[in-house]
Write a protein that holds these residues in place. Sequence first.
Motif, PDB file in Angstrom:
ATOM      1  N   GLY A 169       1.194   8.258 -15.226  1.00  0.00           N
ATOM      2  CA  GLY A 169       2.543   8.038 -14.750  1.00  0.00           C
ATOM      3  C   GLY A 169       2.541   7.542 -13.315  1.00  0.00           C
ATOM      4  N   ASN A 170       3.685   7.422 -12.709  1.00  0.00           N
ATOM      5  CA  ASN A 170       3.792   7.033 -11.309  1.00  0.00           C
ATOM      6  C   ASN A 170       4.967   7.768 -10.687  1.00  0.00           C
ATOM      7  OD1 ASN A 170       6.249   5.369 -11.831  1.00  0.00           O
ATOM      8  ND2 ASN A 170       4.801   4.077 -12.941  1.00  0.00           N
ATOM      9  N   ALA A 171       5.185   7.530  -9.419  1.00  0.00           N
ATOM     10  CA  ALA A 171       6.190   8.306  -8.676  1.00  0.00           C
ATOM     11  C   ALA A 171       7.601   8.163  -9.234  1.00  0.00           C
ATOM     12  CB  ALA A 171       6.167   7.899  -7.203  1.00  0.00           C
ATOM     13  N   THR A 172       7.864   7.105  -9.988  1.00  0.00           N
ATOM     14  CA  THR A 172       9.209   6.899 -10.532  1.00  0.00           C
ATOM     15  C   THR A 172       9.417   7.632 -11.857  1.00  0.00           C
ATOM     16  OG1 THR A 172       8.510   4.892 -11.701  1.00  0.00           O
ATOM     17  CG2 THR A 172       9.337   4.636  -9.443  1.00  0.00           C
ATOM     18  N   ASP A 173       8.332   8.139 -12.455  1.00  0.00           N
ATOM     19  CA  ASP A 173       8.448   8.868 -13.719  1.00  0.00           C
ATOM     20  C   ASP A 173       8.897  10.298 -13.467  1.00  0.00           C
ATOM     21  OD1 ASP A 173       7.600   6.710 -15.301  1.00  0.00           O
ATOM     22  OD2 ASP A 173       5.503   7.176 -14.874  1.00  0.00           O
ATOM     23  N   ALA A 174       9.598  10.865 -14.440  1.00  0.00           N
ATOM     24  CA  ALA A 174      10.065  12.247 -14.310  1.00  0.00           C
ATOM     25  C   ALA A 174       8.887  13.212 -14.219  1.00  0.00           C
ATOM     26  CB  ALA A 174      10.963  12.599 -15.492  1.00  0.00           C
ATOM     27  N   THR A 175       7.830  12.909 -14.967  1.00  0.00           N
ATOM     28  CA  THR A 175       6.634  13.747 -14.942  1.00  0.00           C
ATOM     29  C   THR A 175       5.424  12.863 -14.695  1.00  0.00           C
ATOM     30  OG1 THR A 175       7.618  15.276 -16.530  1.00  0.00           O
ATOM     31  CG2 THR A 175       5.231  15.384 -16.226  1.00  0.00           C
ATOM     32  N   HIS A 176       4.672  13.196 -13.673  1.00  0.00           N
ATOM     33  CA  HIS A 176       3.449  12.463 -13.389  1.00  0.00           C
ATOM     34  C   HIS A 176       2.467  13.386 -12.682  1.00  0.00           C
ATOM     35  CE1 HIS A 176       6.027  11.925  -9.825  1.00  0.00           C
ATOM     36  NE2 HIS A 176       4.901  11.936  -9.125  1.00  0.00           N
ATOM     37  N   SER A 177       1.199  13.007 -12.684  1.00  0.00           N
ATOM     38  CA  SER A 177       0.179  13.848 -12.071  1.00  0.00           C
ATOM     39  C   SER A 177      -0.915  12.972 -11.500  1.00  0.00           C
ATOM     40  CB  SER A 177      -0.401  14.814 -13.108  1.00  0.00           C
ATOM     41  OG  SER A 177      -1.390  15.636 -12.520  1.00  0.00           O
ATOM     42  N   ARG A 178      -1.556  13.463 -10.439  1.00  0.00           N
ATOM     43  CA  ARG A 178      -2.598  12.692  -9.789  1.00  0.00           C
ATOM     44  C   ARG A 178      -3.690  13.629  -9.293  1.00  0.00           C
ATOM     45  NH1 ARG A 178      -2.200  10.138  -4.431  1.00  0.00           N
ATOM     46  NH2 ARG A 178      -0.009  10.759  -4.478  1.00  0.00           N
ATOM     47  N   ILE A 179      -4.947  13.228  -9.461  1.00  0.00           N
ATOM     48  CA  ILE A 179      -6.094  13.991  -8.984  1.00  0.00           C
ATOM     49  C   ILE A 179      -6.928  13.084  -8.090  1.00  0.00           C
ATOM     50  CG2 ILE A 179      -8.248  15.138  -9.633  1.00  0.00           C
ATOM     51  CD1 ILE A 179      -6.896  16.032 -12.187  1.00  0.00           C
ATOM     52  N   VAL A 180      -7.288  13.588  -6.908  1.00  0.00           N
ATOM     53  CA  VAL A 180      -8.127  12.847  -5.970  1.00  0.00           C
ATOM     54  C   VAL A 180      -9.491  13.522  -5.916  1.00  0.00           C
ATOM     55  CG1 VAL A 180      -8.408  12.041  -3.600  1.00  0.00           C
ATOM     56  CG2 VAL A 180      -6.126  12.162  -4.611  1.00  0.00           C
ATOM     57  N   LEU A 181     -10.545  12.756  -6.135  1.00  0.00           N
ATOM     58  CA  LEU A 181     -11.905  13.287  -6.108  1.00  0.00           C
ATOM     59  C   LEU A 181     -12.647  12.745  -4.893  1.00  0.00           C
ATOM     60  CD1 LEU A 181     -12.871  12.807  -9.866  1.00  0.00           C
ATOM     61  CD2 LEU A 181     -12.196  14.928  -8.751  1.00  0.00           C
ATOM     62  N   GLN A 182     -13.212  13.664  -4.091  1.00  0.00           N
ATOM     63  CA  GLN A 182     -14.041  13.289  -2.960  1.00  0.00           C
ATOM     64  C   GLN A 182     -15.506  13.528  -3.314  1.00  0.00           C
ATOM     65  OE1 GLN A 182     -11.930  15.914  -0.051  1.00  0.00           O
ATOM     66  NE2 GLN A 182     -12.137  14.120   1.287  1.00  0.00           N
ATOM     67  N   GLN A 183     -16.384  12.717  -2.747  1.00  0.00           N
ATOM     68  CA  GLN A 183     -17.803  12.910  -3.016  1.00  0.00           C
ATOM     69  C   GLN A 183     -18.327  14.212  -2.420  1.00  0.00           C
ATOM     70  OE1 GLN A 183     -20.394   9.336  -3.240  1.00  0.00           O
ATOM     71  NE2 GLN A 183     -18.902   8.462  -1.820  1.00  0.00           N
ATOM     72  N   THR A 184     -17.733  14.663  -1.327  1.00  0.00           N
ATOM     73  CA  THR A 184     -18.291  15.790  -0.600  1.00  0.00           C
ATOM     74  C   THR A 184     -18.171  17.116  -1.334  1.00  0.00           C
ATOM     75  OG1 THR A 184     -16.190  16.032   0.559  1.00  0.00           O
ATOM     76  CG2 THR A 184     -17.900  14.710   1.630  1.00  0.00           C
ATOM     77  N   ASN A 185     -17.143  17.281  -2.145  1.00  0.00           N
ATOM     78  CA  ASN A 185     -16.936  18.613  -2.715  1.00  0.00           C
ATOM     79  C   ASN A 185     -16.558  18.619  -4.196  1.00  0.00           C
ATOM     80  OD1 ASN A 185     -14.384  17.579  -2.637  1.00  0.00           O
ATOM     81  ND2 ASN A 185     -13.586  19.022  -1.108  1.00  0.00           N
ATOM     82  N   SER A 186     -16.649  17.483  -4.874  1.00  0.00           N
ATOM     83  CA  SER A 186     -16.205  17.447  -6.264  1.00  0.00           C
ATOM     84  C   SER A 186     -17.345  17.394  -7.267  1.00  0.00           C
ATOM     85  CB  SER A 186     -15.309  16.215  -6.485  1.00  0.00           C
ATOM     86  OG  SER A 186     -16.065  15.021  -6.320  1.00  0.00           O
ATOM     87  N   GLY A 187     -18.593  17.336  -6.784  1.00  0.00           N
ATOM     88  CA  GLY A 187     -19.718  17.190  -7.709  1.00  0.00           C
ATOM     89  C   GLY A 187     -19.866  15.775  -8.199  1.00  0.00           C
ATOM     90  N   MET A 188     -19.168  14.833  -7.555  1.00  0.00           N
ATOM     91  CA  MET A 188     -19.157  13.438  -7.969  1.00  0.00           C
ATOM     92  C   MET A 188     -19.864  12.591  -6.927  1.00  0.00           C
ATOM     93  SD  MET A 188     -15.885  10.894  -8.071  1.00  0.00           S
ATOM     94  CE  MET A 188     -15.874  10.962  -6.281  1.00  0.00           C
ATOM     95  N   SER A 189     -20.511  11.513  -7.384  1.00  0.00           N
ATOM     96  CA  SER A 189     -21.087  10.541  -6.459  1.00  0.00           C
ATOM     97  C   SER A 189     -20.628   9.156  -6.865  1.00  0.00           C
ATOM     98  CB  SER A 189     -22.617  10.625  -6.455  1.00  0.00           C
ATOM     99  OG  SER A 189     -23.148  10.259  -7.714  1.00  0.00           O
ATOM    100  N   MET A 190     -20.352   8.301  -5.856  1.00  0.00           N
ATOM    101  CA  MET A 190     -19.876   6.946  -6.089  1.00  0.00           C
ATOM    102  C   MET A 190     -20.894   5.971  -5.508  1.00  0.00           C
ATOM    103  SD  MET A 190     -15.958   7.688  -4.840  1.00  0.00           S
ATOM    104  CE  MET A 190     -15.414   5.978  -4.991  1.00  0.00           C
ATOM    105  N   ALA A 191     -21.099   4.847  -6.202  1.00  0.00           N
ATOM    106  CA  ALA A 191     -22.048   3.844  -5.723  1.00  0.00           C
ATOM    107  C   ALA A 191     -21.472   2.457  -5.945  1.00  0.00           C
ATOM    108  CB  ALA A 191     -23.392   3.981  -6.434  1.00  0.00           C
ATOM    109  N   THR A 192     -21.724   1.570  -4.997  1.00  0.00           N
ATOM    110  CA  THR A 192     -21.268   0.186  -5.077  1.00  0.00           C
ATOM    111  C   THR A 192     -22.471  -0.745  -5.068  1.00  0.00           C
ATOM    112  OG1 THR A 192     -19.208   0.723  -3.940  1.00  0.00           O
ATOM    113  CG2 THR A 192     -19.844  -1.583  -3.993  1.00  0.00           C
ATOM    114  N   GLY A 193     -22.420  -1.782  -5.886  1.00  0.00           N
ATOM    115  CA  GLY A 193     -23.528  -2.724  -6.001  1.00  0.00           C
ATOM    116  C   GLY A 193     -23.791  -3.028  -7.457  1.00  0.00           C
ATOM    117  N   MET A 194     -24.068  -4.270  -7.763  1.00  0.00           N
ATOM    118  CA  MET A 194     -24.249  -4.691  -9.150  1.00  0.00           C
ATOM    119  C   MET A 194     -25.397  -3.938  -9.831  1.00  0.00           C
ATOM    120  SD  MET A 194     -22.129  -6.827 -10.401  1.00  0.00           S
ATOM    121  CE  MET A 194     -20.820  -7.966  -9.921  1.00  0.00           C
ATOM    122  N   VAL A 195     -25.097  -3.327 -10.960  1.00  0.00           N
ATOM    123  CA  VAL A 195     -26.117  -2.634 -11.745  1.00  0.00           C
ATOM    124  C   VAL A 195     -25.906  -2.934 -13.221  1.00  0.00           C
ATOM    125  CG1 VAL A 195     -26.424  -0.727 -10.113  1.00  0.00           C
ATOM    126  CG2 VAL A 195     -24.729  -0.532 -11.920  1.00  0.00           C
TER     127      VAL A 195
END
Length: 376
Positions: free
Chosen positions: A195-221
């Motif tokens: 959804g988005n801010a104009t919808d009656a119901t919407h939700s959003r989750i932000v994941l950081q590399q430092t504390n979410s157990g997630m890692s992000m990488a950029t570069g063709m693979v």
Amino acid sequence: MAATSGGSPVGADDIGFEAQMMCGAQKLGQMFEALKEVMESATVVITDDGMHSFSSDRNDVALIKWTLNRGSFQRWVCKYRYLLKLNVLSLYKAFKMCGKSTHITLRILKNKPEMLYLIMANASSGYAAQVCITSSTPDEDLVQLTDNQFPQHVRMPSTQFQTLVGYLSNFSSEDTGTRKLRIEWFEDTLELSTGNATDATHSRIVLQQTNSGMSMATGMVDPDNTDAGGGEQVDDEDDVGEAPLRDRKRARTSQEQASAASPNQAATAADTAVTSSMMSAETLFAQSQRTPIVEMELLMKYVKYFAKAAPLCQIMRIFLRDNLAMFSFNIGTLGTLQYYICPTMGEDDAAQAADDLPEDYAEVDNNGAAATEVQH
């Protein structure tokens, strides 16, 4: 001598293909359990190198690719190239009873190239079972990717991915038009929303590399040719979870120190921690007004199907580019399971799927043969 098909003896000369595995069959059961809801049949190619499948789902919305490596089997004999179209539900039912110690044999006889035999035995329980699955007429063309390069990819615990998708799906609805999962890639965060801010119901989750157990990488693979999508990365998987574990230990230490202090000091420390956490969350959501590097919307229904593969491995991977997303899971140490889907494509677009995919997919002729001799 072995026995197959009504107990009749089978000699080495009768066998066109045979693969034996002492353990791991349970992972195959989990894989087909994840696939049975999204696809009806899988076109399978068996060669000297292993077993491969690349087929569309029943609505032609997603493409599903899985590979079983020859090296994962204790015995692998393949005298011909076999092309089969197998019912996924039947495969799930066949592997459903397999445990961690189940010994399994896959076999195709020379004079019955359309039949795949599964012979299962478990020494600890004393049972043996045999299932025969007959191939339907294979598709005239096989599908493969002509470009499997991705500029961005994410690694995260599979259970975390499944939990996040399950949570966000609670805010997804066909009635309100919020049936899509939005993925936004920023320099230091990954955002998932419905959804988005104009919808009656919407939700959003932000994941950081430092504390979410997630890692992000950029570069063709290329997921098939690099560690980004390769075999089971046990050491790397442990490292991914190291930061959250360290943070939890620090949090426990702070709590213990606060408890040992006076009640007023403990209350002050708790208030400070809560305030700091809330400020951090507010900062993250304020930053989300930036322009994402990659942004796409995928059908939530299909991402939920993909999340069912979480039990296969500890770490899953998401590969992104402007016109394609791929979700990758290791099948234990046996091979890989990959889901490909284009943004904003749904069942209503299925009729246009063939026209929408030519930049990324190409068809390869199978020569119209179910079994061809392997040249050594």
